[in-house]
Write an enzyme that holds these catalytic residues in place. Structure first.
Site, PDB file in Angstrom:
ATOM      1  N   HIS A  58       0.862  -1.193   0.000  1.00  0.00           N
ATOM      2  CA  HIS A  58       0.000   0.000   0.000  1.00  0.00           C
ATOM      3  C   HIS A  58       0.893   1.236   0.000  1.00  0.00           C
ATOM      4  O   HIS A  58       1.696   1.413   0.919  1.00  0.00           O
ATOM      5  CB  HIS A  58      -0.904   0.019   1.242  1.00  0.00           C
ATOM      6  CG  HIS A  58      -1.869  -1.131   1.282  1.00  0.00           C
ATOM      7  ND1 HIS A  58      -3.106  -1.094   0.680  1.00  0.00           N
ATOM      8  CD2 HIS A  58      -1.769  -2.362   1.839  1.00  0.00           C
ATOM      9  CE1 HIS A  58      -3.736  -2.250   0.871  1.00  0.00           C
ATOM     10  NE2 HIS A  58      -2.936  -3.045   1.574  1.00  0.00           N
ATOM     11  N   LEU A  59       0.766   2.060  -1.050  1.00  0.00           N
ATOM     12  CA  LEU A  59       1.635   3.242  -1.148  1.00  0.00           C
ATOM     13  C   LEU A  59       0.906   4.556  -0.871  1.00  0.00           C
ATOM     14  O   LEU A  59       1.541   5.603  -0.820  1.00  0.00           O
ATOM     15  CB  LEU A  59       2.350   3.285  -2.502  1.00  0.00           C
ATOM     16  CG  LEU A  59       3.329   2.122  -2.746  1.00  0.00           C
ATOM     17  CD1 LEU A  59       4.068   2.302  -4.076  1.00  0.00           C
ATOM     18  CD2 LEU A  59       4.338   1.986  -1.611  1.00  0.00           C
ATOM     19  N   ASN A  90      -6.646   0.577  -2.885  1.00  0.00           N
ATOM     20  CA  ASN A  90      -7.486   1.286  -1.891  1.00  0.00           C
ATOM     21  C   ASN A  90      -6.928   2.654  -1.532  1.00  0.00           C
ATOM     22  O   ASN A  90      -6.728   2.988  -0.368  1.00  0.00           O
ATOM     23  CB  ASN A  90      -7.700   0.425  -0.635  1.00  0.00           C
ATOM     24  CG  ASN A  90      -6.430   0.161   0.156  1.00  0.00           C
ATOM     25  OD1 ASN A  90      -5.323   0.232  -0.388  1.00  0.00           O
ATOM     26  ND2 ASN A  90      -6.575  -0.156   1.432  1.00  0.00           N
ATOM     27  N   ASP A 303       2.104  -6.780   2.489  1.00  0.00           N
ATOM     28  CA  ASP A 303       0.952  -6.002   2.951  1.00  0.00           C
ATOM     29  C   ASP A 303       1.425  -4.758   3.708  1.00  0.00           C
ATOM     30  O   ASP A 303       0.843  -4.357   4.726  1.00  0.00           O
ATOM     31  CB  ASP A 303       0.002  -6.846   3.815  1.00  0.00           C
ATOM     32  CG  ASP A 303      -1.366  -6.178   3.994  1.00  0.00           C
ATOM     33  OD1 ASP A 303      -1.638  -5.160   3.321  1.00  0.00           O
ATOM     34  OD2 ASP A 303      -2.148  -6.683   4.816  1.00  0.00           O
TER      35      ASP A 303
HETATM   36  N1  LIG Z   1      -3.837  -5.040   6.219  1.00  0.00           N
HETATM   37  C1  LIG Z   1      -4.397  -4.041   6.850  1.00  0.00           C
HETATM   38  O1  LIG Z   1      -4.658  -4.159   8.036  1.00  0.00           O
HETATM   39  N2  LIG Z   1      -4.675  -2.863   6.250  1.00  0.00           N
HETATM   40  C2  LIG Z   1      -4.587  -2.582   4.853  1.00  0.00           C
HETATM   41  C3  LIG Z   1      -5.723  -3.136   4.084  1.00  0.00           C
HETATM   42  C4  LIG Z   1      -5.668  -4.634   3.908  1.00  0.00           C
HETATM   43  O2  LIG Z   1      -4.630  -5.185   3.516  1.00  0.00           O
HETATM   44  O3  LIG Z   1      -6.672  -5.311   4.113  1.00  0.00           O
HETATM   45  C5  LIG Z   1      -4.510  -1.074   4.676  1.00  0.00           C
HETATM   46  O4  LIG Z   1      -4.736  -0.570   3.559  1.00  0.00           O
HETATM   47  O5  LIG Z   1      -4.151  -0.383   5.633  1.00  0.00           O
HETATM   48 ZN   LIG Z   2      -6.334  -7.073   2.935  1.00  0.00          ZN
HETATM   49 ZN   LIG Z   3      -3.448  -4.964   2.053  1.00  0.00          ZN
END
Ligand SMILES: NC(=O)N[C@@H](CC(=O)O)C(=O)O
Ligand SMILES: [Zn+2]
Ligand SMILES: [Zn+2]
EC number: 3.5.2.3
Length: 433
Positions: A58-59, A90, A303
């Site tokens: 996630h960036l 997202n 993640d």
């Molecule tokens: N893993 C997480 O707890 N959070 C992720 C979203 C996700 O990977 O489900 C996020 O975008 O912060």
């Molecule tokens: Zn996820």
């Molecule tokens: Zn994620």
């Protein structure tokens, strides 16, 4: 532009050798190679692996550039040994259109530290109701290869079925955040004795496993492939085994935090340990390690989920879920898998580079370390011995659950198409090359 790596152990195997990289390719492998005008990296005793590929990052750009940008996240990725990452959809706005996915790809190329592949949303606005224009995103400049509503589950079985059918005609991958939302209303921690004692609302294993089982069946009937994000339970490992046995095309990833931590970490109520899916029990950790070792779980994905201090340092139930991962992943895999003898370094190449590249269909990553191949490479010092300090990370955010932990192995050098992108803790921007 050439680079000479001196005295490396290719895939961790003896004898030590030199590797000469020229014009983006591996030009020579042998002893006492002539450096010529190449930059020499004295790497004696270090392990040479194919550059890592992260299917789950996630960036936060666009929308939450106060917590991570494509630039800061790329730096974190290069320092962590990555040559390709997949940036989840997202963001705000959601990456459900080619405008956003192309921006992510272009910005990543501009920064030049790692290939940032955009992940497209499966449904418009991650709303779970209407399929996004996957074909348009797939044919854009960013050539989207993976689609996911990660952060949310594509819980409607009919939408998921259509997404799988559509994906198989497009030749792209659907990655599912497996969480049956009806079973996780208000949930903040793994449902078990720890959460019960601490008074935290529980997230049962069945919320994940029921979706894994359902999606395996949907993929079977659609003749499609499905990828399971962040597998977290022993039951998921069993379901993956079963599905493979049925000839179903299913793949799965596990995060470094689910390989190392369990829900005993919640005792302090520190929300740095809050994540989706939640940290489970020691028996799940054990099953995930075994599953990764025997190939039931295909690969490691970080993640990497940066969050601002105000979104983490608050009441446990209010805090956002997610933790940083890019700059610590290799060290954790070495500690949890290599040290106990579950994987050798060739196995690390498999789970951090070759399998993820194959799952998503990246032809230029996860390649063998051989003359003539593209030089996407990572050097690991197995005896670096270092202590995690979140504030020293290249990430803008500092939400690491590994703060103050010490690890033996560390990435020292990363090369993207023959260019050094990170060396000894510092990144090198394209212009300096
Ligand atoms: N893993 C997480 O707890 N959070 C992720 C979203 C996700 O990977 O489900 C996020 O975008 O912060
Ligand atoms: Zn996820
Ligand atoms: Zn994620």
């Amino acid at each position: 532009m050439s680079v000479l790596l001196r005295g490396v152990l290719v895939y961790g195997e003896q004898p030590a050798t030199d590797v000469l990289i020229d014009d983006g390719l591996i030009a020579a492998i042998g002893t006492d190679l002539d450096a010529g005008d190449a930059e020499v990296v004295d790497a004696s005793g270090q392990i040479l692996l194919p550059g890592f590929v992260d299917l789950h990052t996630h960036l936060r750009e666009p929308g939450r550039e106060d917590t991570e940008t494509i630039e800061s996240g790329s730096a974190a990725a290069a320092l962590g040994g990555y040559t390709a990452v997949f940036a989840m959809a997202n963001t705000d706005p959601v990456a459900d259109s080619v405008v956003i996915t192309d921006h992510v790809w272009r910005r990543g190329q501009e920064v030049g530290l790692v290939d940032v592949h955009p992940v497209g949303a499966v449904t418009v606005g991650l709303g779970g109701k209407q399929l996004a224009e996957m074909a348009t995103m797939a044919s854009g400049i960013g050539k989207v290869k993976m689609f996911s509503d990660d952060g949310k589950c594509v819980d409607d079985p009919l939408i998921m079925r259509r997404a799988l059918e559509y994906s198989s005609s497009l030749g792209v991958l659907i990655a599912q955040h497996a969480e049956e939302p009806r079973l996780t209303v208000g949930a903040v921690a793994h449902e078990g004795p720890t959460a019960a004692r601490l008074g935290l609302a529980g997230w049962p294993r069945a919320a994940e496993e029921s979706i894994v089982a359902r999606d395996a069946l949907l993929a079977r009937d659609a003749g499609a492939r499905v990828h399971i994000c962040h597998a977290s339970t022993a039951g998921t490992v069993e379901l993956l085994k079963w599905a493979r046995g049925q000839g179903i095309s299913i793949s799965a990833e596990v995060t470094p935090h689910h390989l190392l931590l369990d829900d005993s970490r919640l005792e302090t109520y520190d929300a740095v340990n809050k994540v989706n899916p939640p940290l489970r029990e020691a028996s799940d950790v054990e099953a995930l390690r075994k599953g990764l070792a025997d190939g039931t779980v295909d690969c490691v994905a970080t993640d990497h989920a940066p969050h601002a201090e105000q979104d983490k340092c608050c009441e446990f139930s209010q805090a956002r879920p997610g933790m940083l991962g890019l700059e610590t992943a290799l060290s954790i895999v070495a500690q949890t898998m290599v040290e106990p003898g579950l994987l050798d370094w060739r196995g690390v190449a498999r789970v951090m580079s070759e399998r993820p590249a194959a799952i998503v269909g990246l032809a230029d990553q996860g390649r063998p370390i051989e003359i003539g191949e593209i030089a996407n490479l990572t050097l690991v010092d197995p005896d670096a011995s270092w202590t995690v300090e979140g504030k020293k990370f290249a990430s803008i955010s500092e939400n690491t659950p590994f703060e103050t932990m010490s690890f033996a192995a560390r990435v020292t050098t990363t090369l993207l198409r023959g260019r050094i992108t990170a060396r000894d803790g510092a990144v090198r921007a394209t212009t300096e090359a």
